[in-house]
Design an enzyme around this catalytic site. Structure first.
Site, PDB file in Angstrom:
ATOM      1  N   GLY A 111       0.786  -1.221   0.000  1.00 45.02           N
ATOM      2  CA  GLY A 111       0.000   0.000   0.000  1.00 45.02           C
ATOM      3  C   GLY A 111       0.817   1.268   0.000  1.00 45.02           C
ATOM      4  O   GLY A 111       0.287   2.348   0.227  1.00 45.02           O
ATOM      5  N   SER A 112       2.120   1.160  -0.287  1.00 44.78           N
ATOM      6  CA  SER A 112       2.990   2.331  -0.257  1.00 44.78           C
ATOM      7  C   SER A 112       2.949   3.133  -1.546  1.00 44.78           C
ATOM      8  O   SER A 112       3.399   4.274  -1.584  1.00 44.78           O
ATOM      9  CB  SER A 112       4.439   1.904   0.014  1.00 44.78           C
ATOM     10  OG  SER A 112       4.905   1.066  -1.032  1.00 44.78           O
ATOM     11  N   LEU A 114       4.531   2.105  -4.303  1.00 42.59           N
ATOM     12  CA  LEU A 114       5.752   1.809  -5.052  1.00 42.59           C
ATOM     13  C   LEU A 114       5.684   0.460  -5.760  1.00 42.59           C
ATOM     14  O   LEU A 114       6.701  -0.049  -6.230  1.00 42.59           O
ATOM     15  CB  LEU A 114       6.973   1.837  -4.113  1.00 42.59           C
ATOM     16  CG  LEU A 114       7.200   3.138  -3.346  1.00 42.59           C
ATOM     17  CD1 LEU A 114       8.458   3.029  -2.478  1.00 42.59           C
ATOM     18  CD2 LEU A 114       7.322   4.323  -4.297  1.00 42.59           C
ATOM     19  N   GLY A 115       4.480  -0.105  -5.835  1.00 42.82           N
ATOM     20  CA  GLY A 115       4.325  -1.392  -6.501  1.00 42.82           C
ATOM     21  C   GLY A 115       4.878  -2.550  -5.695  1.00 42.82           C
ATOM     22  O   GLY A 115       5.303  -3.559  -6.261  1.00 42.82           O
ATOM     23  N   SER A 117       3.658  -4.983  -3.712  1.00 37.39           N
ATOM     24  CA  SER A 117       3.083  -6.330  -3.790  1.00 37.39           C
ATOM     25  C   SER A 117       3.465  -7.028  -5.090  1.00 37.39           C
ATOM     26  O   SER A 117       3.921  -8.179  -5.090  1.00 37.39           O
ATOM     27  CB  SER A 117       1.557  -6.261  -3.656  1.00 37.39           C
ATOM     28  OG  SER A 117       1.180  -5.775  -2.385  1.00 37.39           O
ATOM     29  N   GLU A 149      -0.950 -12.881  -9.686  1.00 39.03           N
ATOM     30  CA  GLU A 149      -1.533 -11.870  -8.801  1.00 39.03           C
ATOM     31  C   GLU A 149      -2.967 -11.518  -9.201  1.00 39.03           C
ATOM     32  O   GLU A 149      -3.858 -11.443  -8.349  1.00 39.03           O
ATOM     33  CB  GLU A 149      -0.656 -10.616  -8.810  1.00 39.03           C
ATOM     34  CG  GLU A 149      -1.019  -9.614  -7.730  1.00 39.03           C
ATOM     35  CD  GLU A 149      -0.045  -8.463  -7.671  1.00 39.03           C
ATOM     36  OE1 GLU A 149      -0.205  -7.622  -6.777  1.00 39.03           O
ATOM     37  OE2 GLU A 149       0.863  -8.388  -8.519  1.00 39.03           O
ATOM     38  N   ASP A 161       3.527  -2.688 -12.857  1.00 39.85           N
ATOM     39  CA  ASP A 161       4.439  -2.982 -11.755  1.00 39.85           C
ATOM     40  C   ASP A 161       5.271  -4.232 -12.016  1.00 39.85           C
ATOM     41  O   ASP A 161       6.468  -4.276 -11.722  1.00 39.85           O
ATOM     42  CB  ASP A 161       3.659  -3.158 -10.449  1.00 39.85           C
ATOM     43  CG  ASP A 161       2.938  -1.897 -10.021  1.00 39.85           C
ATOM     44  OD1 ASP A 161       3.224  -0.827 -10.604  1.00 39.85           O
ATOM     45  OD2 ASP A 161       2.093  -1.969  -9.126  1.00 39.85           O
TER      46      ASP A 161
END
Length: 343
Positions: A111-112, A114-115, A117, A149, A161
């Site tokens: 959830g930052s 920055l991709g 996950s 994913e 990402d």
């Protein structure tokens, strides 16, 4: 002889076009995204395990699980690692599990923006490819990570990402129907590279957010033919082309203007892209030397990128950290996912 494999994949900054890589927009209109990877990573470690057991440990999130290697459910904690293991077993090991120990950790929380996950999934795919010596190149690693994913685990999101993490560097990406992706690596001049590093400040608000909720709304708006959202997506795609040109030309003024224009368009694609916290941090930044701002990723929280003159960087950082968040120092990186073996 026991084998241990490590892999890492770089996190990314979304510079322009983010959201146009998400279905159904990219399937209907084609998407374009500009991004760059930084020297912050997601790590995966795979080694031989005990008889009939597969273990998963998230070092940074303090989660540990152990399962029979042929009886694995894709729920609960460590879903990403379990999803990758299950897909590797299905596609490359004939459906028969292999006892392994898997450990993961990342420089950025989920959830930052920055991709993180998707980057973790790429690191895991890269680690398993090295461990089992699978012939997977960058496109194959990225596409497999995307399918795990988005399809196997059902997590909403786009495609940029996975490809950023697999390829690394500055990339202009194109997304089309039937999951066709073209990655165009950019040859950025050394002085432009250095000036951008000196001019960008990456600030973590301290608030992570569920990007899937925002992306779900964006997808619904496109699926329901909400014209304002579609028009905003078109503008985002245009900004990606302009961002590519500004970086290749070394036009830092255009870079800042394009970043801002993309951020304003992004706000029109869904609710909750911005909020009072983000807006207050932006105003503080503008009062202390920032010339442009954009939330990295889906929005709603996470990291905010600011553009400033390098000589204004220190007072800007001081002002931002006074708000309780933190500034992450970083450098761009040319390399994507990589792995190595230790016997």
């Amino acid at each position: 002889m026991s084998v241990l494999v490590r892999a890492r994949a770089p996190l990314r900054l979304g510079l322009a076009g983010g959201g146009t890589d998400v279905s159904p927009y990219c399937d209907v209109y084609g998407g374009q995204v500009m991004n760059v990877t930084i020297d912050k990573y997601a790590y995966a470690v795979v080694k031989d395990g005990q008889k009939d057991q597969v273990t998963f440990q998230g070092i940074d999130v303090d989660i540990s699980e152990s399962h029979h290697c042929d009886d694995l459910k894709l729920d609960g904690g460590m879903r990403l690692a379990k999803g990758v293991y299950a897909r590797i077993v299905r596609d490359f090991l004939g459906g028969r599990g292999r006892p392994v120990d898997v450990k993961t950790f990342s420089h950025a929380p989920p959830g930052s923006g920055l991709g993180s996950s998707s980057t973790m999934v790429v690191a895991l795919v890269q680690a398993f490819a090295e461990f089992f010596q699978l012939p997977l190149g960058e496109y194959e690693v990225a596409h497999l990570a995307y399918e795990i994913e988005r399809k196997d685990l059902g997590l909403a999101g786009g495609k940029q990402d996975q490809y950023a993490a697999a390829f690394g560097g500055f990339n202009f990406m194109e997304f089309y129907a039937e999951e066709r992706v073209i990655v165009n690596p950019l040859r950025v001049k050394d002085w432009v590279w250095a000036e951008l590093e000196a001019s960008l400040v990456l600030y973590f608000t301290g608030v992570s957010r569920a990007s899937a909720d925002i992306i779900d709304q964006q997808s619904r708006n496109i699926g329901e033919q909400k014209q304002s959202s579609i028009d905003a997506m078109h503008r985002l795609k245009t900004e990606a082309v302009q961002m590519k040109e500004s970086v290749l030309r070394g036009d830092l003024t255009a870079f800042g203007k394009t970043l801002m224009a993309g951020w304003e368009a992004k706000k029109q694609t869904a609710d909750c892209i911005t909020n009072p916290l983000i807006e207050s941090v932006e105003q503080l930044a503008y009062a202390n030397g920032a010339r442009a701002a954009k939330v990295s990723g889906a929005g709603g929280g996470g990291f905010i990128m600011f553009v400033c003159d390098p000589e204004h960087r220190i007072p800007l950082v001081r002002a931002l950290t006074s708000q309780g968040g933190s500034v992450m120092d970083f450098h761009f990186t040319q390399h994507g996912a990589t792995s190595w073996r230790i016997s």
